[in-house]
Scaffold this motif. Structure first.
Motif, PDB file in Angstrom:
ATOM      1  N   VAL A   1      16.483  -8.029  18.632  1.00 27.18           N
ATOM      2  CA  VAL A   1      16.464  -6.572  18.435  1.00 27.18           C
ATOM      3  C   VAL A   1      16.798  -6.227  16.992  1.00 27.18           C
ATOM      4  CG1 VAL A   1      17.534  -4.384  19.101  1.00 27.18           C
ATOM      5  CG2 VAL A   1      16.984  -6.078  20.847  1.00 27.18           C
ATOM      6  N   GLU A   2      17.783  -6.939  16.422  1.00 31.10           N
ATOM      7  CA  GLU A   2      18.164  -6.692  15.029  1.00 31.10           C
ATOM      8  C   GLU A   2      17.005  -7.006  14.088  1.00 31.10           C
ATOM      9  OE1 GLU A   2      20.740  -5.703  11.802  1.00 31.10           O
ATOM     10  OE2 GLU A   2      20.728  -5.249  13.940  1.00 31.10           O
ATOM     11  N   ALA A   3      16.266  -8.082  14.393  1.00 28.21           N
ATOM     12  CA  ALA A   3      15.116  -8.448  13.549  1.00 28.21           C
ATOM     13  C   ALA A   3      14.043  -7.366  13.603  1.00 28.21           C
ATOM     14  CB  ALA A   3      14.537  -9.784  14.006  1.00 28.21           C
ATOM     15  N   ILE A   4      13.776  -6.860  14.795  1.00 28.12           N
ATOM     16  CA  ILE A   4      12.774  -5.792  14.936  1.00 28.12           C
ATOM     17  C   ILE A   4      13.232  -4.544  14.187  1.00 28.12           C
ATOM     18  CG2 ILE A   4      11.674  -4.219  16.584  1.00 28.12           C
ATOM     19  CD1 ILE A   4      11.871  -6.537  18.640  1.00 28.12           C
ATOM     20  N   THR A   5      14.500  -4.192  14.375  1.00 26.01           N
ATOM     21  CA  THR A   5      15.037  -2.987  13.730  1.00 26.01           C
ATOM     22  C   THR A   5      14.941  -3.080  12.213  1.00 26.01           C
ATOM     23  OG1 THR A   5      16.562  -2.652  15.583  1.00 26.01           O
ATOM     24  CG2 THR A   5      17.066  -1.523  13.511  1.00 26.01           C
ATOM     25  N   ARG A   6      15.408  -4.193  11.667  1.00 27.90           N
ATOM     26  CA  ARG A   6      15.425  -4.321  10.214  1.00 27.90           C
ATOM     27  C   ARG A   6      14.015  -4.469   9.645  1.00 27.90           C
ATOM     28  NH1 ARG A   6      20.482  -8.352   9.088  1.00 27.90           N
ATOM     29  NH2 ARG A   6      19.612  -8.330   6.972  1.00 27.90           N
ATOM     30  N   GLY A   7      13.171  -5.213  10.343  1.00 30.00           N
ATOM     31  CA  GLY A   7      11.808  -5.395   9.860  1.00 30.00           C
ATOM     32  C   GLY A   7      11.021  -4.097   9.848  1.00 30.00           C
ATOM     33  N   THR A   8      11.127  -3.334  10.929  1.00 25.19           N
ATOM     34  CA  THR A   8      10.380  -2.075  10.995  1.00 25.19           C
ATOM     35  C   THR A   8      10.966  -1.035  10.045  1.00 25.19           C
ATOM     36  OG1 THR A   8      11.707  -1.439  12.943  1.00 25.19           O
ATOM     37  CG2 THR A   8       9.554  -2.433  13.346  1.00 25.19           C
ATOM     38  N   GLU A   9      12.278  -1.070   9.817  1.00 20.98           N
ATOM     39  CA  GLU A   9      12.875  -0.151   8.847  1.00 20.98           C
ATOM     40  C   GLU A   9      12.374  -0.450   7.436  1.00 20.98           C
ATOM     41  OE1 GLU A   9      17.070  -0.435   9.385  1.00 20.98           O
ATOM     42  OE2 GLU A   9      17.126   1.088  10.974  1.00 20.98           O
ATOM     43  N   LEU A  10      12.206  -1.728   7.127  1.00 20.13           N
ATOM     44  CA  LEU A  10      11.661  -2.090   5.820  1.00 20.13           C
ATOM     45  C   LEU A  10      10.246  -1.550   5.654  1.00 20.13           C
ATOM     46  CD1 LEU A  10      12.821  -5.802   5.345  1.00 20.13           C
ATOM     47  CD2 LEU A  10      13.514  -3.835   3.983  1.00 20.13           C
ATOM     48  N   LEU A  11       9.434  -1.684   6.687  1.00 19.27           N
ATOM     49  CA  LEU A  11       8.065  -1.176   6.624  1.00 19.27           C
ATOM     50  C   LEU A  11       8.057   0.341   6.495  1.00 19.27           C
ATOM     51  CD1 LEU A  11       6.275  -3.421   9.299  1.00 19.27           C
ATOM     52  CD2 LEU A  11       5.932  -3.468   6.818  1.00 19.27           C
ATOM     53  N   ALA A  12       8.919   1.005   7.274  1.00 24.78           N
ATOM     54  CA  ALA A  12       8.972   2.462   7.221  1.00 24.78           C
ATOM     55  C   ALA A  12       9.424   2.952   5.857  1.00 24.78           C
ATOM     56  CB  ALA A  12       9.907   2.988   8.310  1.00 24.78           C
ATOM     57  N   ALA A  13      10.407   2.273   5.278  1.00 20.26           N
ATOM     58  CA  ALA A  13      10.933   2.688   3.976  1.00 20.26           C
ATOM     59  C   ALA A  13       9.895   2.553   2.868  1.00 20.26           C
ATOM     60  CB  ALA A  13      12.171   1.869   3.633  1.00 20.26           C
ATOM     61  N   THR A  14       8.954   1.649   3.066  1.00 19.22           N
ATOM     62  CA  THR A  14       7.894   1.461   2.062  1.00 19.22           C
ATOM     63  C   THR A  14       6.602   2.154   2.464  1.00 19.22           C
ATOM     64  OG1 THR A  14       7.395  -0.697   3.096  1.00 19.22           O
ATOM     65  CG2 THR A  14       8.850  -0.698   1.177  1.00 19.22           C
ATOM     66  N   GLY A  15       6.697   3.048   3.460  1.00 20.48           N
ATOM     67  CA  GLY A  15       5.542   3.865   3.842  1.00 20.48           C
ATOM     68  C   GLY A  15       4.457   3.132   4.604  1.00 20.48           C
ATOM     69  N   GLN A  16       4.789   1.969   5.171  1.00 25.58           N
ATOM     70  CA  GLN A  16       3.770   1.186   5.879  1.00 25.58           C
ATOM     71  C   GLN A  16       3.795   1.509   7.378  1.00 25.58           C
ATOM     72  OE1 GLN A  16       3.314  -3.007   4.426  1.00 25.58           O
ATOM     73  NE2 GLN A  16       5.182  -2.555   3.250  1.00 25.58           N
ATOM     74  N   ASN A  17       3.539   2.768   7.676  1.00 28.70           N
ATOM     75  CA  ASN A  17       3.596   3.212   9.069  1.00 28.70           C
ATOM     76  C   ASN A  17       2.498   2.576   9.922  1.00 28.70           C
ATOM     77  OD1 ASN A  17       5.807   4.854   8.529  1.00 28.70           O
ATOM     78  ND2 ASN A  17       4.524   6.608   7.995  1.00 28.70           N
TER      79      ASN A  17
END
Length: 599
Positions: A372-388
């Motif tokens: 869950v932590e991997a999913i959370t951190r990975g998707t947050e990185l994508l979101a922060a860089t606009g890769q929706n």
């Protein structure tokens, strides 16, 4: 932590065919039986014995003739074993063991089942073997091990005692380690361990097992006395000093434990169990020295994934990234702890600002502790860089892989979009989710909040009313709707009613107390409002509550205190937009920085 048990008799052998083969005996018996039946043995069957490895030890076996179909079944099993088709070998031997009631066949079935980790078959065949050969200590040990793994400790102890009576050893430390994991079970079998320790006072294995039971019962002094007696009787039995170190730690005598382990490691530098215990204790006392010990362990055991991971994590946590990275990469090469390796390699990539590499590693983490932590951190990185769009693909894949968790992943994705102020996209996602999960309350609640963000007040209220129809005593929903209605002066009485009910249900909830303070302010009850808002801010130093309290104090004329509340609120949350908005609404031109310098 329990001391490491002695080698488990239930552990896999390198190959079941290393055990004595019954084929030669069976073949000679068959020739005798077939001569009487005037049946010719095929030449290839007679030669098959030459393909089997020579047994290390052959027992004298009383000759008995098997029926022809039994012989051929066992022959097929042996051929299958030599071809490493062990499942076929096990099926044939297991069936024939129960059919023939032959001890040799039962022994062979047990060994193959244990090699394959086929626990149910191993248990049944081991019990049969012990029943058919009650005077064979190896049979009793096999039954002991399998019954221990099955959790039947009372029966396991019966076979263990029988093995001891026959002059064999017994894995009593492993048995004790299983028992102490359950307090009720410990109390049941503790008298049996005491009886055996009294019966075999010079057997180090037996006495240490009882000491483990005493440790579980927190009778540390008595256990320590027994352990030290074993060390005097059996100075080469390293389980004893290892257990002593655990007992010393239990009594908060860590310094003594470390001194003993330091001495033991110096005497036995190749004993990994001792060095590992030493390294573990050092983690809290001297991380640099602990790292040295783990490095030596890895040097001695270069393919041990547990040790490599431990050393890698110490180096990761101490910011020795360059030393941690190759260790984690080695785990991937060894195909051990791959998820953990990917998780921490992702963390290293994050530290190095390599977002693509971090995301790639996070996506390779499998379900488990870090998933869950991997999913959370990975998707947050994508979101922060606009890769929706990439996030959308990832979440879609997760919903396919985990159909029972679809709602959870919809909500995670929607929350990321909301945090990054993509409200319309988040709403469209939740609307899509509700097409298949129309009764999901969390999705309905999220939909309502997103509608509120987009200014769709009627849709917000409709969602909240739908939830209240299902659960009229839900304090969170009552408060959310009541707080929203404060904005409409014509509905203040209705807002007060909803918030009052919520506060009655949860009188210590700071969010609801804040709502009550705010509605009191809007109703003109300023003193009452300050009382509620100060209580809420004490319970939760939130910037929105600070904005509310500061505004009421300012309107009351207590401007110095208002500025102090806002200043602290911004200190707690420098990114707050609510406090500056409140000041702007009150047409306050004075900056907080200026106020702080004036004070």
């Amino acid at each position: 932590m329990l001391p490491a048990p002695r080698p488990n008799p239930a552990a896999k052998a390198s190959s079941p065919l290393r055990y004595p083969s019954l084929l030669a005996a069976a073949l000679s018996l068959l020739i005798s039986a077939c001569t009487q039946q005037q049946t010719q043995v095929p030449p290839e069957a007679a030669l098959q014995q030459d393909t089997l490895p020579a047994p290390a030890v052959e027992k004298e076996t009383a000759a008995r003739a098997f029926p022809i179909d039994t012989f051929y079944t066992l022959l097929v099993a042996e051929v299958a074993g030599n071809r490493e088709q062990y499942d076929v070998a096990l099926a044939n031997y297991f069936h024939q063991a129960e059919r023939t009631q032959d001890a040799g066949v039962a022994a062979r079935a047990t060994r193959i089942a244990r090699f394959l980790n086929a626990r149910r078959a191993a248990l049944r065949s081991a019990k049969l073997w012990a029943e058919l050969e009650p005077e064979d200590p190896e049979a009793q040990l096999a039954a002991t091990a399998e019954l221990t793994l099955a959790g039947d400790l009372q029966t396991a102890l019966v076979h263990a005692e029988k093995a001891l009576e026959l002059g064999g050893d017994a894995p009593l430390q492993s048995l004790a380690a299983t028992a102490v994991s359950n307090r009720e079970l410990t109390e049941q079998v503790k008298p049996d361990f005491l009886r055996l320790a009294e019966k075999y006072p010079d057997n180090g294995e037996v006495v240490l097992a009882y000491a483990m039971m005493l440790r579980a019962a927190e009778q540390y002094a008595q256990a320590l006395t027994l352990v030290r007696r074993v060390q005097e009787q059996h100075p080469d039995l390293l389980d004893a000093p290892l257990l002593e170190t655990h007992l010393l730690v239990d009594q908060d005598r860590r310094k003594e434990a470390l001194q003993l382990l330091e001495k033991l490691v110096a005497i036995h530098p190749r004993e990994s169990r001792l060095r590992l215990q030493y390294a573990r204790l050092l983690i809290r006392e001297d991380l640099a020295l602990a790292q040295q010990q783990f490095a030596e362990l890895v040097k001695q055991n270069p393919n041990d994934g547990n040790l490599i991971l431990s050393l890698a994590l110490i180096r990761y946590e101490t910011d020795h990234i360059d030393e941690a990275k190759p260790l984690l990469e080695r785990l991937l090469t060894l195909e051990q702890h791959q998820s953990a390796a990917h998780f921490y390699l992702a963390g290293i990539a994050e530290k190095e600002k390599d977002v693509p590499a971090a995301v790639a590693h996070y996506r390779k983490v499998e379900p488990g502790n870090d998933y869950v932590e991997a999913i959370t951190r990975g998707t947050e990185l994508l979101a922060a860089t606009g890769q929706n769009e990439e996030n959308g693909k990832w979440f879609a894949e997760l919903r396919r892989r985990h159909p029972q968790q679809q709602e959870h992943f919809y909500l995670m994705e929607a929350e990321l979009l909301r945090k990054n102020e993509h409200y319309q996209q988040a709403l469209e996602l939740v609307d899509q989710a509700l097409e298949d999960h129309s009764d999901n309350g969390r999705l309905i609640y999220t939909q309502a909040l997103l509608n509120d963000k987009l200014g769709n007040g009627a849709a917000f209220e409709q969602g909240m009313r739908k939830l209240l129809d299902r659960d009229p005593d839900n304090a969170t929903i009552l408060n959310a709707l009541g707080y929203k209605l404060i904005e409409d002066e014509s509905r203040h009485d209705e807002a007060l009613q909803l918030i009052s009910k919520a506060l009655e249900l949860r009188p210590d909830d700071p969010a609801i107390i804040d709502s009550m303070g705010w509605i009191q302010y809007r109703l003109g009850n300023h003193s009452e409002a300050v009382k509620y808002l100060q209580d809420a801010l004490e319970k939760l130093p939130d910037h929105e509550i600070a904005a509310h309290l500061g505004e009421v104090l300012w309107v009351q004329g207590n401007r110095e205190k208002a500025m102090a509340v806002w200043q602290q609120g911004l200190k707690n949350n420098p990114q707050s937009k609510i406090i500056p908005a409140a000041m702007k609404r009150l047409q306050i031109n004075e900056s907080l920085e200026q106020h702080a310098s004036d004070s």
